[in-house]
Design a protein around this motif. Sequence first.
Motif, PDB file in Angstrom:
ATOM      1  N   ASP A  71      48.577  58.403  -6.297  1.00  0.00           N
ATOM      2  CA  ASP A  71      48.121  57.634  -7.113  1.00  0.00           C
ATOM      3  C   ASP A  71      46.635  57.771  -7.573  1.00  0.00           C
ATOM      4  OD1 ASP A  71      47.023  55.392  -8.725  1.00  0.00           O
ATOM      5  OD2 ASP A  71      47.740  53.773  -7.545  1.00  0.00           O
ATOM      6  N   ASN A  88      47.890  54.031 -11.792  1.00  0.00           N
ATOM      7  CA  ASN A  88      49.066  52.976 -11.460  1.00  0.00           C
ATOM      8  C   ASN A  88      48.328  51.859 -10.697  1.00  0.00           C
ATOM      9  OD1 ASN A  88      50.810  54.761 -12.043  1.00  0.00           O
ATOM     10  ND2 ASN A  88      50.738  55.878 -10.100  1.00  0.00           N
ATOM     11  N   GLY A 140      47.015  51.810  -7.042  1.00  0.00           N
ATOM     12  CA  GLY A 140      45.661  51.970  -6.715  1.00  0.00           C
ATOM     13  C   GLY A 140      44.738  51.119  -7.159  1.00  0.00           C
ATOM     14  N   SER A 182      53.059  55.335  -1.628  1.00  0.00           N
ATOM     15  CA  SER A 182      51.980  55.821  -2.746  1.00  0.00           C
ATOM     16  C   SER A 182      50.557  56.041  -1.678  1.00  0.00           C
ATOM     17  CB  SER A 182      51.748  54.455  -3.773  1.00  0.00           C
ATOM     18  OG  SER A 182      50.984  54.699  -4.558  1.00  0.00           O
ATOM     19  N   ASP A 229      46.490  56.486  -2.520  1.00  0.00           N
ATOM     20  CA  ASP A 229      45.753  56.284  -3.075  1.00  0.00           C
ATOM     21  C   ASP A 229      44.623  57.503  -3.200  1.00  0.00           C
ATOM     22  OD1 ASP A 229      43.430  55.161  -4.799  1.00  0.00           O
ATOM     23  OD2 ASP A 229      43.512  53.171  -3.800  1.00  0.00           O
TER      24      ASP A 229
END
Length: 336
Positions: A55, A59, A62, A291, A293
């Motif tokens: 991310d 998105n 994040g 995900s 970050d």
Amino acid sequence: MKRMTSTLRHGTVALSAAFLAFCAAGGCNSAGIPDDTGQTGGDGVGTVAVQLAADFGANASGKLSAARAKELCPSSAPAMDGPMYQGEQDCDGDGGIVRYITPSAYKIAVKRLAFENADGVLVDIIVDTGTLANAEVLDLTAAVTLPVLSLPIGEYPNFYAELYYHELTMPLYDPADPDTLRVYVSDDSFPAEGNLGHHQGDITLLDVNDTELGFVPAGDLWQPALLETTRGAINGAGGTDPETGHLRGLYGNLDRWNVAALAQGPGQDIFIIEGELDLVLDEAGGSVTFSFDVQDAWFFEDFDNDQWFNPCEGGTLDGCGGEWSPVLNDPEVLVE
């Protein structure tokens, strides 16, 4: 949709002896489901789609991540700046402005990824590759979707992962010509790993073919001609590993490395992440997204005020006396 943030926790969960015996007697498929045919499917299973992605800040994950929370300078100047502070500040008053860089590309090398079921059994999603050198390298610059698996229905409260390294592509000395840095979080300098010469916290530069050019030195330019061909005596704030006697690299301090999960004896140092998954799988199936970050994934103090990380160039304290660090966040887990 449930959103979970992982934490580094102590210890691992071993497969039970009964489970291993059952697999040996009846056979297991790639997801660890005992059956006689080696095929998935049938009653009592559900499919799960697993995706991993970086991310870069576009998105929602994040923007909502705890890693995005930064502080203003405290009323009393801290001893040093760090990645907990908002950019464009000089909290420690040493002349270096807190800045962040978001990489343009991001990869991880995964030795193993598994879901832990309610009985404490690990069910492989990425099967253990055996050695760090054989870890599966995933380019998360674009989302990576793993092959859909069929798992026994039920609760999977946690996940377990073993990581080898992170790779970030970002500008150093020339904003128009980014470099790729590899940051090792596992140690491969053991006979069982092939004595490959990388310790926790080592940082290397790579060429366009993803071949290592050498180790980043301490107190010198991070440029190919000045890289160390072997790590030698490179040592950062992490000091010496008390179990293995290996010198840690330039990334990470004692608090980063001296944790119970990484106390694995004198012959192994594999970086382990365990965190909440909270997957309840039924016949309808589900999906899990990890995900990572990577917005602002590199922190540094900018002393020459050029907004680029250019260690030791022209006498600057950027990366050469000033504070800096990759910011390697554990993944945020989205379950649907």
